[in-house]
Enzyme design. Structure first.
Site, PDB file in Angstrom:
ATOM      1  N   ASP A  63       1.027  -1.342   0.217  1.00 46.67           N
ATOM      2  CA  ASP A  63      -0.196   0.365   0.226  1.00 46.67           C
ATOM      3  C   ASP A  63       1.307   0.991  -0.304  1.00 46.67           C
ATOM      4  O   ASP A  63       1.542   1.429   1.056  1.00 46.67           O
ATOM      5  CB  ASP A  63      -0.666   0.088   0.970  1.00 46.67           C
ATOM      6  CG  ASP A  63      -1.720   1.941   1.328  1.00 46.67           C
ATOM      7  OD1 ASP A  63      -2.179   2.112   0.274  1.00 46.67           O
ATOM      8  OD2 ASP A  63      -2.967   1.244   2.460  1.00 46.67           O
ATOM      9  N   TYR A  67      -0.887  16.497 -10.500  1.00 48.73           N
ATOM     10  CA  TYR A  67       0.347  15.441 -11.066  1.00 48.73           C
ATOM     11  C   TYR A  67       1.539  15.775 -12.033  1.00 48.73           C
ATOM     12  O   TYR A  67       2.491  15.228 -12.363  1.00 48.73           O
ATOM     13  CB  TYR A  67      -0.563  14.677 -12.157  1.00 48.73           C
ATOM     14  CG  TYR A  67      -0.537  13.713 -12.608  1.00 48.73           C
ATOM     15  CD1 TYR A  67      -0.721  12.208 -12.701  1.00 48.73           C
ATOM     16  CD2 TYR A  67       0.459  13.684 -14.792  1.00 48.73           C
ATOM     17  CE1 TYR A  67       0.312  11.164 -12.898  1.00 48.73           C
ATOM     18  CE2 TYR A  67       0.984  12.886 -15.346  1.00 48.73           C
ATOM     19  CZ  TYR A  67       0.306  11.859 -14.415  1.00 48.73           C
ATOM     20  OH  TYR A  67       1.249  10.089 -15.510  1.00 48.73           O
ATOM     21  N   LYS A  87       5.529  14.527 -11.310  1.00 44.66           N
ATOM     22  CA  LYS A  87       6.564  13.667 -11.865  1.00 44.66           C
ATOM     23  C   LYS A  87       7.734  14.428 -12.060  1.00 44.66           C
ATOM     24  O   LYS A  87       9.011  14.369 -12.169  1.00 44.66           O
ATOM     25  CB  LYS A  87       6.332  13.412 -13.261  1.00 44.66           C
ATOM     26  CG  LYS A  87       4.799  12.408 -12.868  1.00 44.66           C
ATOM     27  CD  LYS A  87       5.195  11.590 -12.412  1.00 44.66           C
ATOM     28  CE  LYS A  87       3.901  10.096 -12.890  1.00 44.66           C
ATOM     29  NZ  LYS A  87       3.850   9.167 -12.165  1.00 44.66           N
TER      30      LYS A  87
END
Length: 344
Positions: free
Chosen positions: A99, A213, A217
């Site tokens: 997890d 997002y 990255k």
């Protein structure tokens, strides 16, 4: 060898130039059909669906002997393993619990790798998400996208390095591929100069449903920039491939209403297939060698990092993020782990 650090930062506009080239003009580079992974062991996080599942299938088609699917849901993992075994009945496929929202789970997984595996050749850190609303992780104070896509991934990366170094065969570097995205090159990263940096991501005022997002990255670019100072390509080759925009994955599972319709339509028009998207993982693992260590890979080639990293401000932010990341996981002795990677 010329790596991402050594290249000139790209000044080409992401939309439409880079996007169009990456999606439509770049040609896949496949492993040689004679590639034989017999005897080798691989781990894929998030390997029960989407690109992770497809990458597992492609590795097994090259006679991979032992695949470990590291997944949050045992039920989904077992279903994926059953699907893969139906195609590759001679392989060994195990499902291990992981997890990425839980530091305890990440540590337990790394301990299991150390204790249960005699060999480990390659790891694909594929698990990730894209949240369209601000949401705090249930076990940490951090925003969920940053927690999963960056912090947890960096933590697991560090903890797996000793096993990849010691459990790969002599003379063969372990391989660690961390899935990234071309969208990192389009990140606005509005809080890039904040000090401290990581807590600023937990402030809703900096949350942008599209950019978060992308920025997550970029953080992996910054992390890898420093990580290679501690890890030799003779021990573990680490790179960041971009699978491109791929249709039919769960990445936009949180989208609803018009956003979901728009995402599906855009994917239908421009998206790569999962087969092609996952080929970038295998290219990073099997085709690319030491020259790809510490590199961002896009369009099946070594590509510059996000342009911000090459500026004085970027260098300052890289160091800031690095120190904050190591401090975040001080309880797990990550600094000692990294120092051990320098030992001969």
């Amino acid at each position: 060898m010329v790596g991402s650090k050594d290249l000139e930062p790209s000044t080409t506009p992401f939309f439409p130039n880079i996007f169009l080239h990456n999606q439509f003009r770049a040609k896949p580079v496949w492993p040689s059909p004679s590639t034989d992974l017999s005897g080798k062991v691989a781990i894929i996080t998030g390997g029960n669906a989407g690109l992770g599942l497809e990458a597992g299938s492609q590795l097994l088609a090259l006679k991979l002997s032992h695949l470990i699917l590291a997944v949050r849901s045992a039920q989904n993992g077992e279903a994926a393993a059953k699907q893969l075994l139906s195609q590759h009945p001679n392989a060994r496929i195990d499902v291990w619990s992981l997890d990425m929202s839980s530091n305890n789970s990440i540590q337990a997984f790394a301990r299991r790798v150390e204790s249960d595996l005699n060999r480990l050749d390659m790891v694909i850190l594929n698990a990730g998400l894209r949240k369209l609303v601000f949401d705090t992780n249930r076990t940490t104070p951090h925003e969920e996208t940053i927690q999963i896509n960056y912090l947890a991934t960096a933590f697991l990366t560090i903890l797996l390095l000793p096993a990849l170094k010691s459990k790969s065969p002599p003379g063969c570097a372990g391989r660690l591929t961390i899935v990234n995205a071309a969208l990192s090159l389009a990140a606005k990263f509005p809080n890039k100069n904040e000090v401290p940096l990581l807590p600023s991501f937990d402030d809703p005022k900096y949350f942008d449903a599209i950019d978060r997002y992308n920025s997550s990255k970029v953080l992996s670019h910054m992390f890898l920039w420093k990580l290679v100072d501690y890890v030799s390509a003779d021990d573990v080759i680490i790179n960041l491939p971009d699978p491109g925009f791929v249709k039919g994955t769960d990445l936009t599972r949180d989208a609803k209403g018009w956003q979901k319709v728009a995402a599906e339509l855009f994917g239908a028009i421009t998206g790569r297939t999962k087969v092609v998207g996952a080929s970038t993982y295998l290219d990073a693992l099997l085709n690319k060698g030491p020259e790809s260590h510490g590199c961002f890979l896009m369009s099946w080639e070594v590509h510059p990092f996000a342009s911000f990293l090459y500026t004085p401000e970027g260098n300052k932010s890289i160091e800031q993020l690095w120190q904050e990341t190591l401090s975040e996981y001080e309880f797990a002795g990550v600094r000692s782990v990294l120092e051990s990677m320098k030992e001969v």
